[in-house]
Motif scaffolding. Structure first.
Motif, PDB file in Angstrom:
ATOM      1  N   MET A  14       0.787  -1.175  -0.119  1.00 34.38           N
ATOM      2  CA  MET A  14       0.017  -0.224  -0.132  1.00 34.38           C
ATOM      3  C   MET A  14       0.940   1.239   0.141  1.00 34.38           C
ATOM      4  O   MET A  14       0.725   2.017  -0.641  1.00 34.38           O
ATOM      5  CB  MET A  14      -1.021   0.011   1.220  1.00 34.38           C
ATOM      6  CG  MET A  14      -1.534   1.137   1.592  1.00 34.38           C
ATOM      7  SD  MET A  14      -2.146   0.800   3.335  1.00 34.38           S
ATOM      8  CE  MET A  14      -0.648   1.580   3.998  1.00 34.38           C
ATOM      9  N   ALA A  15       1.947   1.327   0.738  1.00 36.94           N
ATOM     10  CA  ALA A  15       2.756   2.420   0.799  1.00 36.94           C
ATOM     11  C   ALA A  15       3.770   2.525  -0.554  1.00 36.94           C
ATOM     12  O   ALA A  15       3.730   3.689  -1.041  1.00 36.94           O
ATOM     13  CB  ALA A  15       3.941   2.350   1.996  1.00 36.94           C
ATOM     14  N   PHE A  16       3.911   1.396  -0.988  1.00 32.80           N
ATOM     15  CA  PHE A  16       4.716   1.584  -2.372  1.00 32.80           C
ATOM     16  C   PHE A  16       3.894   2.081  -3.525  1.00 32.80           C
ATOM     17  O   PHE A  16       4.182   2.624  -4.213  1.00 32.80           O
ATOM     18  CB  PHE A  16       5.008   0.279  -2.710  1.00 32.80           C
ATOM     19  CG  PHE A  16       6.194  -0.014  -3.565  1.00 32.80           C
ATOM     20  CD1 PHE A  16       7.375   0.510  -3.128  1.00 32.80           C
ATOM     21  CD2 PHE A  16       6.051  -0.625  -4.880  1.00 32.80           C
ATOM     22  CE1 PHE A  16       8.613   0.476  -4.166  1.00 32.80           C
ATOM     23  CE2 PHE A  16       7.125  -0.773  -5.603  1.00 32.80           C
ATOM     24  CZ  PHE A  16       8.235  -0.215  -5.331  1.00 32.80           C
ATOM     25  N   VAL A  17       2.547   1.509  -3.200  1.00 28.20           N
ATOM     26  CA  VAL A  17       1.656   2.128  -4.578  1.00 28.20           C
ATOM     27  C   VAL A  17       1.227   3.552  -4.256  1.00 28.20           C
ATOM     28  O   VAL A  17       1.504   4.262  -5.217  1.00 28.20           O
ATOM     29  CB  VAL A  17       0.304   1.298  -4.537  1.00 28.20           C
ATOM     30  CG1 VAL A  17      -0.694   1.982  -5.379  1.00 28.20           C
ATOM     31  CG2 VAL A  17       0.638  -0.062  -4.921  1.00 28.20           C
ATOM     32  N   VAL A  18       0.926   4.037  -3.175  1.00 27.34           N
ATOM     33  CA  VAL A  18       0.923   5.431  -2.702  1.00 27.34           C
ATOM     34  C   VAL A  18       1.866   6.223  -3.284  1.00 27.34           C
ATOM     35  O   VAL A  18       1.947   7.432  -3.732  1.00 27.34           O
ATOM     36  CB  VAL A  18       0.476   5.998  -1.239  1.00 27.34           C
ATOM     37  CG1 VAL A  18       0.475   7.109  -1.073  1.00 27.34           C
ATOM     38  CG2 VAL A  18      -0.785   5.294  -0.916  1.00 27.34           C
ATOM     39  N   SER A  19       3.252   5.771  -2.895  1.00 27.15           N
ATOM     40  CA  SER A  19       4.629   6.423  -3.266  1.00 27.15           C
ATOM     41  C   SER A  19       4.558   6.510  -4.760  1.00 27.15           C
ATOM     42  O   SER A  19       4.926   7.562  -5.374  1.00 27.15           O
ATOM     43  CB  SER A  19       5.541   5.764  -2.602  1.00 27.15           C
ATOM     44  OG  SER A  19       6.701   6.102  -3.403  1.00 27.15           O
ATOM     45  N   GLY A  20       4.374   5.418  -5.421  1.00 28.41           N
ATOM     46  CA  GLY A  20       4.330   5.406  -6.817  1.00 28.41           C
ATOM     47  C   GLY A  20       3.382   6.194  -7.455  1.00 28.41           C
ATOM     48  O   GLY A  20       3.892   7.167  -8.416  1.00 28.41           O
ATOM     49  N   PHE A  21       2.109   6.480  -6.886  1.00 28.59           N
ATOM     50  CA  PHE A  21       1.236   7.700  -7.274  1.00 28.59           C
ATOM     51  C   PHE A  21       1.814   8.748  -7.576  1.00 28.59           C
ATOM     52  O   PHE A  21       1.837   9.553  -8.603  1.00 28.59           O
ATOM     53  CB  PHE A  21      -0.006   7.480  -6.674  1.00 28.59           C
ATOM     54  CG  PHE A  21      -1.059   8.718  -7.089  1.00 28.59           C
ATOM     55  CD1 PHE A  21      -1.685   8.222  -8.250  1.00 28.59           C
ATOM     56  CD2 PHE A  21      -1.001   9.550  -6.153  1.00 28.59           C
ATOM     57  CE1 PHE A  21      -2.683   9.565  -8.433  1.00 28.59           C
ATOM     58  CE2 PHE A  21      -2.061  10.782  -6.565  1.00 28.59           C
ATOM     59  CZ  PHE A  21      -2.898  10.556  -7.886  1.00 28.59           C
ATOM     60  N   PHE A  22       2.626   9.388  -6.311  1.00 27.98           N
ATOM     61  CA  PHE A  22       3.030  10.542  -6.224  1.00 27.98           C
ATOM     62  C   PHE A  22       4.197  10.736  -6.852  1.00 27.98           C
ATOM     63  O   PHE A  22       4.605  11.791  -7.553  1.00 27.98           O
ATOM     64  CB  PHE A  22       3.245  11.125  -4.489  1.00 27.98           C
ATOM     65  CG  PHE A  22       1.814  11.400  -4.195  1.00 27.98           C
ATOM     66  CD1 PHE A  22       1.228  12.491  -4.508  1.00 27.98           C
ATOM     67  CD2 PHE A  22       1.249  10.763  -3.188  1.00 27.98           C
ATOM     68  CE1 PHE A  22      -0.102  12.948  -4.121  1.00 27.98           C
ATOM     69  CE2 PHE A  22      -0.074  10.971  -2.709  1.00 27.98           C
ATOM     70  CZ  PHE A  22      -0.707  11.962  -3.119  1.00 27.98           C
TER      71      PHE A  22
END
Lengths: 285, 298, 353
Positions: free
Chosen positions: C223-231
């Protein structure tokens, strides 16, 4: 002799066996815990006690055998699901989140309230009549967007955490870093953190390790206390014989991965095999 | 694909694989001991090539002496990198040394840009004899190829002898199993780790010089990709194992050449093969071919 | 110790945000083109750094694939905003595939889609990689980022391959970049200081204990990785419309960019959002300042030739020195807060009285 209790079974371990490579660390362990019991698991170093904890909590997968918790077969389930179902533990070498505050440590335990969907599903599948149909809530988005729902939950978590800290008498340290606590309170905090997951079964791994006799005595009372207050069933590993004899209702003795004795504290004290196993290791008896 | 092309590819694959293998040895030995991916390894290789380039071109040394001086220079550099950047962090969290290693890699690259210039230089400082082409059957082979293969295999035998037959080699292997115990047995851990860096860097520099002879140029970023691929070779062979690194190097070189040989339109993706292999391997068999045990205690 | 109240915190923060708005307005109108561009770049770097520190600092998994997601966001958004005639002109080796060749949309939707596509890539990369730990995870993400770069380099009918994209409209203004930075900080900050953020910090310290506390470690990391990827994708989209030309060389959207962002977050203190912003500010300004050493100088009539690569060398040196002697960076794991200011300035004054 042990009286067969009519009480509800909380934990049943059936032929629990684990092999690492060629080594059989635990060999067909059979045991049970009834509701409200406080049972000890003792044995010399390397007998496989912690390994049994690791199998109950899902860190290791047993090679054979089953772990039945509350009549649900939890063998091979993921550790977090097992925690959500109601099994909490502490560690032999205290494993607090040392960079976080005392309060935050407890709050981490409460995070499971938001993420227990998988466990709800397990329960519902087990008995649809008793348990509610699991409802998935997008807690993650609520948490990021700070919805009223989430803020209410966060308040509840905080209140509950403070209450727990009060119960273990650590309230005044709430905003201190966990690593700043002295040794004894750290042990207590680890227990409080485990309690935050609202467990039914608590596994304590050498809670009295490194404590002096007075602290041990206090811990003894403390464990009795929380057992009543949170109506827990407790399985504990301990080296300190005096401690075990003073608190446990029943005892399993493990040596080289096998049960060598099982019974009331008095019976264990006079058991020849037990004394033999302990001679040359640690002579507490 | 015709037979002569296939033979050509097999030879090229062995050649490239041997070059990877020599670099991979340094990665695997350092990882085996310090559990550190020495990102700067490829850049030490590059510095070694530059050293010999300038010793030959500017100081007009004979080519062979220039090579040797460059290789020794790389060994000294490898030792210094360990001493300055890695040793102080040995007790720090492992990820800190990894970050430092990445920093060291960029440091050496930008140092090379500043000192030697960013423009690639032609590296044809060896006798013309090497560029002669032998025709065997329908296959055309450069003399240089034989030279590189001979040096590669010779060094591998020396390395294996060193590791398995000498006292210092045994100490190196012991240290990769358990540092504290080895030091209790009276071995000087710091010296052995330093020696590991020296040997690894020298092998890498040798490989780099031969690399530069074959694709005759030298530039500041020449070490990064071969270094990364050599690391992948070490993972393929089972990181921590020297024979594994050698086998992994040859396998990787062969695969790269053969895939392009059989599917020429994939040539643009050639560099991606190694990465795909790495990812697939890490998913399904992270311990590589030669398993080196490690277990976490709960 | 006096605690700064919630209300006071809110008031001060609002004042700060509005004040910064006025500063940016002033900067936009009177700083001239050059510095406006730098101030825009600072926010873009900060977005990249804050999203990177969520993974590498807060969650404590060490990814080296950030540039891959930035590249995905940059290419996606650029392909969506490029004028149709520009596309027809640029793609002369192979024409652009349908439907990309007939789409042209506004900056905001393009940026958001860039972020979403990057988040999707982060999911694809993270799902297998997060089964690995430590340096294996680092090397796997690096490998994935390189694969992304090599695929971009070879897909002529989608990305124009090694030729890159030219003539991207320069939409990224101070307002867009600082606006998105505000969104990034609010979202990632809100995440860090929620129950989920506590879980992330806990698992970064001890995954075994976190599991025992009922945290699904894999899912939280993902989840953290995906949020990070989004930004990262958002940052990439803004970056593309700031640069107006993008290409898949390793020095532009490759490992070099990851290293730049790594410098920022290490300087700021791994795990601190405000530290990441400070690191980005320092980096952007230092990079400008160091241009001096790379260009020829005239010092007291003495001609000194420019030294290309010198700024990179200085950055790398400073970076290693930080790692050796100042590993906690500017902020450590803490955040800037009014409380911190209060303790630092007012408390000392109070003690003296």
């Amino acid at each position: 002799m042990i009286e067969i209790s009519k009480k509800k079974s909380v934990l049943k371990l059936e032929n629990l066996t684990i092999k690492f490579g060629g080594l059989t660390a635990v060999d067909s362990f059979n045991g049970y815990l009834n509701e409200g019991e406080l049972v000890g698991l003792i044995g010399p170093n390397g007998a496989g006690k912690t390994t049994i904890f690791n199998m109950i909590t899902g860190i290791y997968k047993p090679t054979f055998g089953n772990v039945i918790f509350n009549n649900i077969d939890i063998t091979g389930m993921k550790p977090h699901v097992i925690t959500h179902l109601g099994v909490a533990r502490t560690f032999q070498n205290i494993r607090l989140f040392s960079e976080m505050t005392v309060l935050e440590n407890v709050l981490v335990g409460e995070h499971s309230w938001l993420t227990n969907f998988a466990a709800q599903k397990v329960l519902y599948k087990h008995n649809p009549k008793v348990y509610r149909r699991p409802k998935w809530k997008p807690w993650f988005w609520s948490a990021v967007l700070k919805t009223p729902d989430y803020l209410k939950m966060e308040r509840e978590m905080r209140d509950h955490a403070l209450e727990l800290l009060k119960a273990v008498d650590l309230e005044r340290y709430a905003n201190l870093k966990a690593s700043a606590l002295p040794y004894g309170p750290q042990r207590k905090l680890e227990i409080a953190r485990a309690l935050a997951t609202k467990p039914m079964l608590l596994l304590l791994d050498e809670p009295a390790a490194g404590m002096n006799p007075q602290e041990t005595q206090e811990l003894l009372e403390f464990i009795e206390n929380i057992r009543k207050r949170f109506s827990l069933t407790i399985l504990l590993i301990e080296h300190d014989m005096k401690f075990v004899m003073g608190i446990c209702e029943r005892i399993y003795v493990l040596d080289y991965g096998k049960i060598i004795a099982h019974g009331l504290p008095k019976e264990i004290q006079n058991n020849k095999k037990v004394i033999e196993a302990y001679l040359g290791d640690e002579v507490y008896v | 694909m015709s037979t002569s092309n296939l033979i050509q590819d097999l030879i090229n694959g062995t050649l490239l694989g041997g070059l990877y293998a020599l670099i991979a040895v340094g990665y695997t030995m350092v990882y085996g001991i310090l559990r550190l991916i020495n990102f700067a390894h490829g850049d030490i290789l590059m510095m070694g090539v530059y050293f010999s380039f300038y010793f030959i071109a500017a100081l007009t040394m004979p080519w062979w002496l220039g090579f040797i001086v460059g290789i020794v220079g790389a060994g000294v550099l490898g030792f210094m990198v360990e001493r300055i950047a890695y040793r102080p962090l040995r007790s720090a969290p492992r990820i800190s040394s990894l970050i430092t290693a990445i920093g060291m890699s960029f440091f050496l690259e930008s140092l090379a840009v500043v000192v030697f210039g960013g423009i690639p230089k032609s590296f044809n400082l060896y006798p013309t004899f090497f560029s002669k082409i032998l025709i065997i059957g329908h296959t055309r082979i450069q003399v240089l190829t034989f030279f590189i293969l001979a040096v590669t295999f010779l060094l591998m035998f020396v390395l294996i002898w060193l590791l398995y037959k000498t006292k210092i080699g045994i100490a190196m292997r012991a240290i990769s199993v358990d540092i504290p115990t080895t030091s209790l047995m009276g071995a000087n851990v710091d010296n052995i780790i330093g020696l590991t860096f020296i040997i690894g860097s020298m092998l890498a520099a040798t490989s780099g010089i031969m690399w530069a002879m074959r694709y005759p140029q030298v530039q500041p970023y020449m070490g990064f990709v071969p270094g990364l691929k050599a690391f992948i070779a070490a993972v393929i062979g089972g990181i921590g194992s020297v024979p594994g690194a050698l086998v992994g190097g040859f396998l990787l070189g062969m695969v790269e050449i053969l895939i392009v040989g059989f599917f020429p339109n994939l040539a643009g993706y050639r560099d991606a093969f190694a990465y795909v292999i790495l990812i697939v391997l890490l998913m399904f068999r992270p311990s590589g071919i030669f398993k080196v045990y490690s277990e976490q205690k709960v | 110790m006096k605690r700064v109240s919630v209300k006071m915190n809110f008031i001060l923060t609002t004042i700060l945000v509005i004040g910064s708005g006025f500063f940016l307005l002033f900067a936009n109108n009177s700083f001239g083109d050059y510095w406006s561009r730098i101030i825009t770049l600072i926010a873009i770097y900060a977005i990249m750094a804050v999203s990177y520190t969520l993974v590498n600092g807060v969650t404590g998994i060490f990814s080296l694939g950030h540039a891959g997601f930035i590249a995905v966001g940059a290419y996606t958004a650029a392909l969506l905003t490029l004028p149709i005639h520009q596309k027809a002109m640029s793609f002369f080796i192979q024409p652009l595939i349908w439907p990309l060749n007939s789409i042209q949309m506004g900056f905001l939707p393009a940026t958001i889609i860039g972020g979403i596509v990057a988040a999707f890539f982060a999911f694809i990369v993270g799902y297998p990689s997060l089964r690995l730990t430590g340096d294996y995870f680092a090397i796997a993400t690096l490998a994935f980022a390189e694969i992304i770069r090599i695929v971009i380099q070879n897909s002529y009918s989608i990305t124009n391959g090694a030729l890159g994209l030219k003539g991207i409209p320069s939409y990224t203004t101070i307002w867009w970049s600082w606006g998105w930075l505000l969104v990034t900080i609010v979202v990632i900050g809100s995440l860090k200081f929620s129950s989920y953020g506590r879980a992330l910090r806990a698992l970064s310290e001890d995954t075994v204990a976190a599991r025992a506390m009922g945290i699904n470690v894999f899912r939280h990391q993902l989840m953290a990785f995906v949020v990070s990827g989004f930004f990262a994708g958002i940052g990439g989209a803004l970056y593309a419309h700031w640069l107006t030309t993008i290409d898949p060389r390793p020095t532009s959207l490759g490992i070099m960019l990851t290293f730049y962002v790594l410098i920022m977050i290490v300087l700021g203190g791994l795990g601190s959002i405000s530290g990441a912003v400070l690191g980005a500010i320092f980096f952007a300004i230092a990079a400008q300042w160091l241009r001096i050493v790379e260009s020829p100088m005239n010092l007291f009539g003495l001609k000194i030739p420019g030294i290309p690569g010198m700024s990179m060398l200085i950055f790398a040196t400073v970076f290693i020195l930080i790692m050796l002697f100042w590993r906690r960076g500017i902020m450590g794991k803490r955040e800037l807060s009014w409380q911190l200011f209060y303790n630092f300035f007012l408390k000392e004054a109070g003690d003296r009285n």
